[in-house]
Write an enzyme that holds these catalytic residues in place. Structure first.
Site, short mmCIF file in Angstrom:
data_model
loop_
_atom_site.label_atom_id
_atom_site.label_comp_id
_atom_site.label_asym_id
_atom_site.label_seq_id
_atom_site.Cartn_x
_atom_site.Cartn_y
_atom_site.Cartn_z
N ILE A 65 0.82 -1.22 0.00
CA ILE A 65 0.00 0.00 0.00
C ILE A 65 0.85 1.26 0.00
O ILE A 65 0.34 2.39 -0.02
CB ILE A 65 -0.96 0.03 1.21
CG1 ILE A 65 -0.19 -0.06 2.52
CG2 ILE A 65 -2.01 -1.05 1.10
CD1 ILE A 65 -1.05 0.08 3.76
N VAL A 91 5.43 -0.66 2.49
CA VAL A 91 4.40 -0.77 3.53
C VAL A 91 3.32 -1.72 3.02
O VAL A 91 2.85 -1.59 1.88
CB VAL A 91 3.79 0.60 3.86
CG1 VAL A 91 2.76 0.46 4.99
CG2 VAL A 91 4.87 1.59 4.27
N SER A 138 12.94 3.92 2.45
CA SER A 138 13.37 3.07 3.56
C SER A 138 12.67 1.71 3.57
O SER A 138 12.97 0.88 4.41
CB SER A 138 13.11 3.79 4.89
OG SER A 138 11.74 4.08 5.04
N GLY A 139 11.74 1.50 2.67
CA GLY A 139 11.06 0.21 2.62
C GLY A 139 9.62 0.31 2.18
O GLY A 139 9.07 1.40 2.04
N GLY A 196 8.61 3.48 -0.29
CA GLY A 196 9.46 4.60 0.09
C GLY A 196 10.92 4.20 0.07
O GLY A 196 11.26 3.03 -0.15
N ASP A 219 10.25 15.57 6.97
CA ASP A 219 9.80 15.02 5.69
C ASP A 219 8.29 15.18 5.56
O ASP A 219 7.59 14.25 5.16
CB ASP A 219 10.21 13.56 5.58
CG ASP A 219 10.17 13.05 4.13
OD1 ASP A 219 10.15 13.89 3.21
OD2 ASP A 219 10.15 11.82 3.92
#
Length: 1021
Positions: free
Chosen positions: A700, A708, A705-706, A703, A832
């Site tokens: 869903i 989701v 960093s990973g 980003g 951010d």
């Protein structure tokens, strides 16, 4: 009989004569004594007045002298030995008017304009029994105009402009029957004006201008009963409806100002029946209280109906107004052609017809019979050639014909127009060469030629005053001349999308004032100059889409104010200079070149994740940037040994990976070793279930960093969102820090508008964050996805994100940030803030998410030092890009960009000419364009238009270049609360709840509120 006696013949005559001479002498002496006493008394009043005002330096000359009288002081007028006038304007007076000023018994005029006098209306002046002229304009008076102001019965002139008087204008003003001049413009009245004013039969001048908090009304029908009125001004006063035909009944009217009101309909033909029409204007250029000289000059004629919603054609009868000097009709919806007769008017010097729907050709005689100074017809549908003789009178200084469909070659006569200062010829179909002398016009400061079909070569020399050249999207060719070093004062040079060839000359780097250099999409080749330190002012450099080769000069890294660098789509080779990593650029694009080696460590973050694509020989320490992972520099063995080592390493890695996977599965089933768990929400048996749901259809969000995932917990049946930070063998150090930062931040935050961290898992290289699930995904998803039917399964299909929802989202996100900045024991900076990190639940309540970059401050108002530039392009505050210091104002800038996204529907990176949304919005305001033109079509509802404008203005304020000029989040929340409160919606839907001042100098500004002592009009350069 005795003789009758008689007086001597002359005794009867001489006796009275000798008797009265001493009487006359005595009376004269008494008169002189009385006059001397009056002068002494008045002198003492002046000296006392100076003392009560604490002796402003501008009154230092108010000193008694034996050689001269106080009547010689420039501020004092004594026609018969007694003071009748005090002209005390512009003296920097900071104190109230004392009551003893009325001891000047013969005072008829008092002018204290343009000072700093505080307090309420000075009722002490009621005792000045002969006062006929009172000017209190440009001061800090506040409160209501007193209801008993009619006690000043002798007033003939009352000027209260540019103050802070508020509430209703009292009806008692209409009882000042001797009034000839009444100016009540530009104050803080938040009620209405009495129609009884229009019964003042002696009025010659009436100005209620720039009172935009007046209750919306139509123009009073009885205003035409003012038979002596020469000057009538009501711009920006919430007038609506049509201009009444009865305006022709005002036989002596010279000046009619109805501008910046939502007036509709056609321009009434009756206006041209005015027998003494000398000035008809919607924009009053002098609102300080005095009448502009133009108004009193009977030969001067101005027609200005700008900034309304007028429709229909420009009346042909305009061409019959022989004294017409100014024709200003911009910002309307007028259609049809420009009447030919207007070009024949002998006195015409100012023509402004921009921003209409005009079509046809420009009458060819413009400028032939009159000394044009200003000619503006931009943003219309005009065709044909530009008139040859626009500068025939030798006075033209402003020319704007941009955004039309004009064609043909530029008139040669423009090359001799020495007075020309600004020439805006862009976005037309002009062809051929630029007239030879055009580049060297001595007064030329700005030249806009972009988006035409112009050709030729760049000039060897430029006018020394020329600071801006925009010539993109043309057919200019040849080399950039080496004499470009003589263009010393050039600030902006945009020649992108042309046919320029050759090298970028070293001489181009010698321009010390240059801030913007755009040469993309040309045919430039060769290597870049190596010595570029003279570009000390350069902020934007774009040389993309050329054939430039060789290395990137390392000295680019010494351009300390550079924020945007685009060298993409060239043939550059070699390594990326490490100095570039120290620049804190908010835009970097080096893609599609032949660069090699490792990118600098400082550039390995999400901000630059697309900056290096299509450079096969570049590498990074992480693969998420789309680059190859760098090999160990210690590996310098022969090819055979190296290949063998690689084979063994791969085999070993596979073996280790199998062991790790088996160990994880076994340990999860047995519960040993234990992952770190947040309190309660997650049970150990669900970890395996969570991992099994990490599949593509459950993603869903993505980003740096990973990813989701949407995950359903088997134990509780609860649907949650799980972010997987990393499950690679070597967890990136920065990602580890982001994971810990997010856990630390969310552990200490509890607010309805901040995402809840339900749990976290940290075991070896497996890092998971478990959040509450937000059914409607992110604000970015709703604003910027093209297919509405693909939105969250929890929400209804095809729901439009209407204005009320957007305002609700803005307020919720603002409350969350306000809590972080002000209500935590130590302020938390998100770093951010963006629409993708504002998540929405099933009711579209907003929650701030993704705290991986968050930082805690030591205390409120104290900045923190960070080691690297992080964030998302388009949202990064400019000062953050140049320094390593952050504070709350960095988040406020980012949130301002979100507000601009909400109101315009554009992305944060969606500006023009390489700019982001914030820069584009500021430029839109600077160019004098309407806010309504950029509002998202999905929310263009007239019932909310003022709210949307105010939120747009708030976004502009939040993105101010200087951090100190941005509001705090508390102030932002207050503005949004006022806009969201239904009571405010009834009261004109939050109009002017936020008073915004832009630092734009004399730039064009439209739809922006004014401060008390300043006027910003849409018709000035």
């Amino acid at each position: 009989m005795p003789r009758p006696t008689s007086s001597p013949p002359h005794v009867h005559f001489f006796f009275p004569f000798f008797f009265y001479i001493p009487c006359i002498v005595f009376l004269c002496s008494l008169s002189q004594v009385a006059e001397s006493q009056i002068q002494d008394q008045e002198l003492q009043v002046l000296l006392q007045l100076r003392q009560s005002w604490h002796g402003p330096s501008s009154l230092d000359h108010w000193v008694p002298s034996n050689s001269s009288s106080h009547c010689t002081w420039p501020e004092v007028t004594c026609p018969d030995g007694s003071i009748t006038e005090l002209n005390l304007g512009n003296l920097n007076i900071n104190y109230s008017i004392p009551p003893f000023i009325c001891d000047l018994k013969n005072l008829t005029k008092l002018d204290v304009s343009n000072n700093n006098i505080p307090g309420e209306f000075p009722t002490v002046l009621y005792d000045c029994s002969k006062l006929a002229y009172l000017d209190l304009s440009q001061n800090y008076f506040q409160g209501p105009i007193p209801s008993d102001i009619d006690r000043m019965a002798d007033l003939q002139v009352l000027i209260l402009s540019a103050t802070s008087f508020s509430f209703d204008i009292p009806a008692s003003i209409a009882r000042l029957q001797r009034l000839r001049i009444l100016h009540l413009n530009q104050s803080a009245y938040n009620g209405t004006y009495p129609e009884e004013i229009f019964g003042l039969s002696n009025l010659e001048e009436l100005s209620l201008a720039y009172n935009d908090k007046f209750t919306a009304t139509q123009l009073p029908q009885n205003f035409t009963a003012l038979k002596k009125l020469r000057f009538f001004s009501m711009p920006r006063t919430n007038l609506f409806g049509r201009i009444p035909e009865t305006v022709s009944d005002m036989e002596v009217l010279e000046y009619l100002n109805l501008g910046a009101n939502p007036l509709t309909g056609k321009i009434p033909g009756s206006i041209f029946a005015l027998r003494n029409l000398n000035q008809l204007s919607v924009y009053e250029t002098n609102v300080s209280g005095s009448i502009p000289q133009a108004v009193t000059a009977t030969k001067l004629s101005v027609i200005d109906l700008s900034c309304n919603n007028l429709t229909g054609n420009i009346p042909e009868d305009f061409g019959k107004l022989e004294n017409l000097s100014c024709l200003t009709l911009q910002y309307n919806q007028l259609s049809g052609g420009i009447p030919v007769g207007i070009g024949h008017l002998p006195a015409l010097f100012d023509v402004r017809l921009s921003k209409n729907n005009l079509s046809g050709t420009i009458p060819p005689d413009f400028g032939k019979f009159s000394p044009l100074r200003r000619f503006e017809v931009a943003f219309n549908n005009l065709t044909g050639a530009l008139p040859e003789q626009l500068c025939h009178g030798g006075t033209l200084f402003g020319l704007d014909v941009s955004y039309n469909s004009l064609s043909g070659e530029l008139p040669e006569s423009l090359g001799n127009c020495s007075t020309l200062s600004v020439a805006m010829l862009n976005n037309n179909g002009f062809t051929g060469n630029v007239p030879g002398g055009f580049w060297m016009l001595r007064n030329l400061k700005a030249l806009y030629l972009s988006v035409n079909g112009l050709c030729g070569q760049l000039p060897e020399e430029l006018s020394p005053n020329l600071t801006r050249i925009e010539m993109r999207n043309n057919k200019f060719s040849g080399k950039i001349p080496t004499t470009v070093s003589s263009w010393r004062n050039l600030v902006v040079f945009d020649a992108s999308t042309n046919l320029l060839s050759g090298m970028v000359p070293t001489e181009l780097t010698e321009l010390p004032s240059l801030t913007t250099l755009l040469l993309s999409q040309n045919e430039l080749s060769g290597i870049l100059p190596t010595d570029i330190v003279s570009w000390k002012s350069l902020t934007t450099l774009n040389l993309s889409h050329n054939k430039i080769s060789g290395p990137i000069p390392s000295k680019i890294g010494l351009l300390h104010v550079l924020t945007q660098l685009d060298l993409s789509d060239n043939q550059l080779s070699g390594s990326i200079p490490p100095e570039i990593g120290l620049q804190k650029l908010n835009l970097l694009n080096l893609s599609s070149n032949r660069l090699s080696g490792r990118i600098p460590d400082e550039l390995e973050n999400a901000t630059y994740d697309a900056s290096f694509l299509n450079n096969p020989s570049l590498c990074a320490s992480n693969s998420f940037m789309g680059l190859n992972v760098c090999k160990s520099q210690s590996s310098r063995l022969s090819e055979t040994i190296l290949a063998l080592i690689m084979i063994l390493a791969v085999a070993g890695a596979i073996l280790v990976l199998l062991v790790v996977l088996i160990t994880i599965r076994v340990s999860i089933k047995k519960g040993n070793p234990k992952p770190m768990l947040a309190p309660l929400k997650i049970v150990k048996s669900e970890i395996s279930d969570i991992l099994s749901q990490f599949v593509e259809e459950n993603v869903i969000g993505k980003g740096g960093s990973g990813d989701v995932y949407r995950v359903k917990l088997s134990h509780s049946g609860l649907t949650v969102a799980v972010k997987r930070i990393s499950d690679h063998h070597n967890l990136n150090r920065n990602l580890e820090k982001q994971f810990l930062a997010e856990v630390e931040a969310l552990r200490n935050l509890s607010h309805e508008n901040i995402i809840k961290l339900l749990g976290y898992i940290s075991w070896e290289n497996l890092k998971l964050l478990v959040y509450e699930y937000m059914e409607n995904h992110s604000l970015d998803h709703w604003l910027h996805k093209t297919k509405r039917s693909s939105q969250a399964s929890g929400g209804a299909n095809n729901i439009i994100l209407d204005w009320r929802k957007r305002l609700q989202i803005a307020l919720g996100a603002a409350k969350g940030l306000c809590y972080m900045h002000n209500d935590c024991s130590r302020p938390i900076i998100h770093r951010d803030v963006k629409s993708a990190n504002i998540l929405l639940d099933s009711e579209f309540n907003a929650k701030i998410a993704d705290f991986g970059l968050a930082r805690m401050l030591a205390k409120h108002g104290e900045a923190a030092t960070v080691s690297a530039l992080v964030g998302s392009f388009g949202y990064i505050a400019p000062e953050y890009a140049h320094t390593t210091r952050i504070d709350e104002r960095s988040d406020i800038y980012s949130f301002g960009v979100v507000l601009l996204e909400l109101t315009t529907g554009r992305r944060a990176t969606d500006g023009d000419e390489g700019t982001n949304l914030a820069c584009w919005a500021w430029r839109h305001i600077q160019d004098g364009k309407r806010i309504s033109d950029v509002i998202d079509e999905e929310i263009k509802d007239n019932s909310y238009l003022n709210e949307i404008r105010n939120v747009f203005k708030l976004g502009i304020s939040c993105t101010a270049t200087l951090p100190t000029e941005r509001p705090t989040m508390k102030e932002v929340v207050q503005v949004l609360l006022k806009c969201s409160d239904p009571l405010y919606e009834v009261k004109k839907k939050c109009r002017h709840m936020f008073d915004l001042t832009l630092p734009l100098g004399n730039s064009k500004i439209e739809e922006m509120p004014q401060s008390n002592n300043r006027v910003l009009s849409c018709n000035t350069y």
